[in-house]
Design a protein around this motif. Structure first.
Motif, PDB file in Angstrom:
ATOM      1  N   ASP A  53       0.776  -1.244  -0.095  1.00 33.38           N
ATOM      2  CA  ASP A  53      -0.096   0.075   0.006  1.00 33.38           C
ATOM      3  C   ASP A  53       0.871   1.291   0.041  1.00 33.38           C
ATOM      4  O   ASP A  53       0.949   2.125   0.999  1.00 33.38           O
ATOM      5  CB  ASP A  53      -0.969   0.280   1.193  1.00 33.38           C
ATOM      6  N   ARG A  54       1.777   1.476  -1.229  1.00 32.16           N
ATOM      7  CA  ARG A  54       2.222   2.884  -1.252  1.00 32.16           C
ATOM      8  C   ARG A  54       2.325   3.004  -2.812  1.00 32.16           C
ATOM      9  O   ARG A  54       3.486   2.973  -3.378  1.00 32.16           O
ATOM     10  CB  ARG A  54       3.825   2.320  -0.668  1.00 32.16           C
ATOM     11  N   SER A  55       1.433   3.224  -3.410  1.00 31.28           N
ATOM     12  CA  SER A  55       1.064   3.280  -4.870  1.00 31.28           C
ATOM     13  C   SER A  55       0.998   4.647  -5.092  1.00 31.28           C
ATOM     14  O   SER A  55       0.490   5.500  -4.081  1.00 31.28           O
ATOM     15  CB  SER A  55       0.184   2.464  -5.224  1.00 31.28           C
ATOM     16  N   TRP A  56       0.666   5.262  -6.319  1.00 28.12           N
ATOM     17  CA  TRP A  56       0.195   6.454  -6.464  1.00 28.12           C
ATOM     18  C   TRP A  56      -1.291   6.858  -6.224  1.00 28.12           C
ATOM     19  O   TRP A  56      -1.557   7.911  -5.778  1.00 28.12           O
ATOM     20  CB  TRP A  56       0.341   6.756  -8.087  1.00 28.12           C
ATOM     21  N   GLN A  80       9.441 -15.111  -0.797  1.00 31.84           N
ATOM     22  CA  GLN A  80       8.390 -14.463  -1.048  1.00 31.84           C
ATOM     23  C   GLN A  80       8.751 -13.403  -2.053  1.00 31.84           C
ATOM     24  O   GLN A  80       9.439 -12.328  -1.396  1.00 31.84           O
ATOM     25  CB  GLN A  80       7.222 -14.413  -0.355  1.00 31.84           C
ATOM     26  N   SER A  81       8.426 -13.267  -3.318  1.00 34.98           N
ATOM     27  CA  SER A  81       9.047 -11.921  -4.247  1.00 34.98           C
ATOM     28  C   SER A  81       8.172 -10.869  -3.674  1.00 34.98           C
ATOM     29  O   SER A  81       7.003 -10.910  -3.201  1.00 34.98           O
ATOM     30  CB  SER A  81       9.189 -12.228  -5.716  1.00 34.98           C
ATOM     31  N   TRP A  82       8.517  -9.735  -4.056  1.00 40.33           N
ATOM     32  CA  TRP A  82       7.667  -8.455  -4.114  1.00 40.33           C
ATOM     33  C   TRP A  82       7.745  -7.553  -5.214  1.00 40.33           C
ATOM     34  O   TRP A  82       8.743  -7.487  -5.840  1.00 40.33           O
ATOM     35  CB  TRP A  82       8.333  -7.459  -2.896  1.00 40.33           C
ATOM     36  N   ASP A  83       6.621  -7.090  -5.680  1.00 40.50           N
ATOM     37  CA  ASP A  83       6.429  -6.430  -7.114  1.00 40.50           C
ATOM     38  C   ASP A  83       6.623  -4.886  -6.719  1.00 40.50           C
ATOM     39  O   ASP A  83       5.659  -4.288  -6.149  1.00 40.50           O
ATOM     40  CB  ASP A  83       5.029  -6.876  -7.738  1.00 40.50           C
ATOM     41  N   ALA A  84       7.446  -4.251  -7.423  1.00 37.36           N
ATOM     42  CA  ALA A  84       7.631  -2.854  -7.151  1.00 37.36           C
ATOM     43  C   ALA A  84       6.965  -2.054  -8.392  1.00 37.36           C
ATOM     44  O   ALA A  84       6.982  -0.869  -8.509  1.00 37.36           O
ATOM     45  CB  ALA A  84       8.897  -2.272  -7.092  1.00 37.36           C
ATOM     46  N   SER A  85       6.337  -2.524  -9.387  1.00 42.21           N
ATOM     47  CA  SER A  85       5.695  -1.896 -10.309  1.00 42.21           C
ATOM     48  C   SER A  85       4.675  -1.030 -10.150  1.00 42.21           C
ATOM     49  O   SER A  85       4.828   0.029 -10.983  1.00 42.21           O
ATOM     50  CB  SER A  85       5.352  -3.023 -11.473  1.00 42.21           C
ATOM     51  N   ASP A  86       4.101  -1.116  -9.122  1.00 41.94           N
ATOM     52  CA  ASP A  86       2.913  -0.094  -8.728  1.00 41.94           C
ATOM     53  C   ASP A  86       3.424   0.771  -7.577  1.00 41.94           C
ATOM     54  O   ASP A  86       2.416   1.721  -7.140  1.00 41.94           O
ATOM     55  CB  ASP A  86       1.588  -0.924  -8.196  1.00 41.94           C
ATOM     56  N   HIS A  87       4.521   0.761  -7.236  1.00 44.11           N
ATOM     57  CA  HIS A  87       5.207   1.532  -6.181  1.00 44.11           C
ATOM     58  C   HIS A  87       5.243   2.982  -6.629  1.00 44.11           C
ATOM     59  O   HIS A  87       5.748   3.157  -7.585  1.00 44.11           O
ATOM     60  CB  HIS A  87       6.472   1.010  -5.562  1.00 44.11           C
ATOM     61  N   VAL A  88       5.060   3.620  -5.693  1.00 47.08           N
ATOM     62  CA  VAL A  88       5.172   5.399  -6.129  1.00 47.08           C
ATOM     63  C   VAL A  88       6.516   5.704  -6.221  1.00 47.08           C
ATOM     64  O   VAL A  88       6.775   6.631  -6.992  1.00 47.08           O
ATOM     65  CB  VAL A  88       4.503   6.175  -4.911  1.00 47.08           C
TER      66      VAL A  88
END
Length: 256
Positions: A133-136, A176-184
């Motif tokens: 929960d840190r997206s635009w 467990q991987s983490w997806d940064a594509s939607d990160h602000v």
């Protein structure tokens, strides 16, 4: 070091931006706080995540508002006219989480870019704690006195919401991987290797134990195989230590 406990003296106003309906309160230490209520729909584990991730943010050099435990008495609800708020206050009698209110702070909108090393540390923290929960749409970043502050960590460590059958396997969380594509701040991934090297050179298992020790016993709900607060703390430390020992979760620069 445990969090200080103060008593709520006045409920000021709700903050209706989020679904959990946090509110501004005043306390007997003359402080003003954003109160995250124990009676909100997301439950106590959101408060646990807030404390652990907030403390980790401090450890790795990020700015995040001071936290306290807010003791809320039944008399506070008696003077609230809004029925929805009154119900929430009644459901939250006891120990709640207070986040220091930052007067004059405004939301990060990309116009004032943070220093690259700060952005990389925010990315590292969110990847390590699996924050979704840190997206635009919802940056959960504030600018205050020209510094970038990280707030609202309740959506991190989401694995503990699936503990009805017992604690998550640390090895599973470690891989467990983490997806940064939607990160602000996803465009700042190029700084992650340097941030990772600096953070992991100083962050130890003892630090993780100190961070978890901040969580009040009253918020650590028993699960099968971990019935006591000590058991729960040991589980969180094991999970975080296992993740710190791996790098599958760290998004590489250029990754989608």
């Amino acid at each position: 070091m445990s969090l200080s406990t103060v008593t709520v003296t006045r409920y000021v106003t709700p903050l209706r931006e989020g679904g959990s309906l946090p509110g501004i309160v005043e306390a007997d230490d003359l402080g003003t706080y954003v109160c995250k209520f124990r009676g909100a729909g997301q439950g106590l584990r959101v408060l646990v995540a807030e404390v652990i991730v907030g403390a980790l943010a401090e450890r790795i050099g990020l700015q995040t508002p001071r936290q306290v435990v807010l003791d809320l008495g039944a008399d506070i609800a008696r003077y609230e006219a809004d029925e929805e708020v009154q119900d929430l206050l009644r459901a939250s009698i006891g120990l709640n989480l207070g986040i220091d209110f930052l007067p004059g702070a405004f939301g990060y909108d990309g116009d004032l870019a943070p220093h690259a090393d700060v952005a990389a540390r925010v990315l590292w923290l969110d990847a390590f704690c699996a924050n979704v929960d840190r997206s635009w749409r919802n940056p959960n970043l504030l600018l205050w006195h020209d510094d970038l502050w990280v707030i609202d960590h309740g959506a991190a460590l989401y694995f503990h919401h699936a503990w009805s059958g017992g604690v998550t396997d640390p090895d599973r969380f470690a891989r467990q991987s983490w997806d940064a594509s939607d990160h602000v701040l996803g465009s700042c991934r190029g700084g992650l290797p340097a941030a990772d090297a600096e953070i992991t050179a100083s962050l130890t298992e003892a630090d993780l134990a100190d961070v978890v020790a901040r969580v009040p016993d009253a918020w650590l709900e028993p699960v099968p195989g971990a019935e006591t607060p000590a058991d729960l703390r040991a589980a969180y430390v094991a999970l975080l230590s296992a993740r710190l020992a791996t790098r599958q979760w760290l998004p590489m620069a250029g990754a989608a």
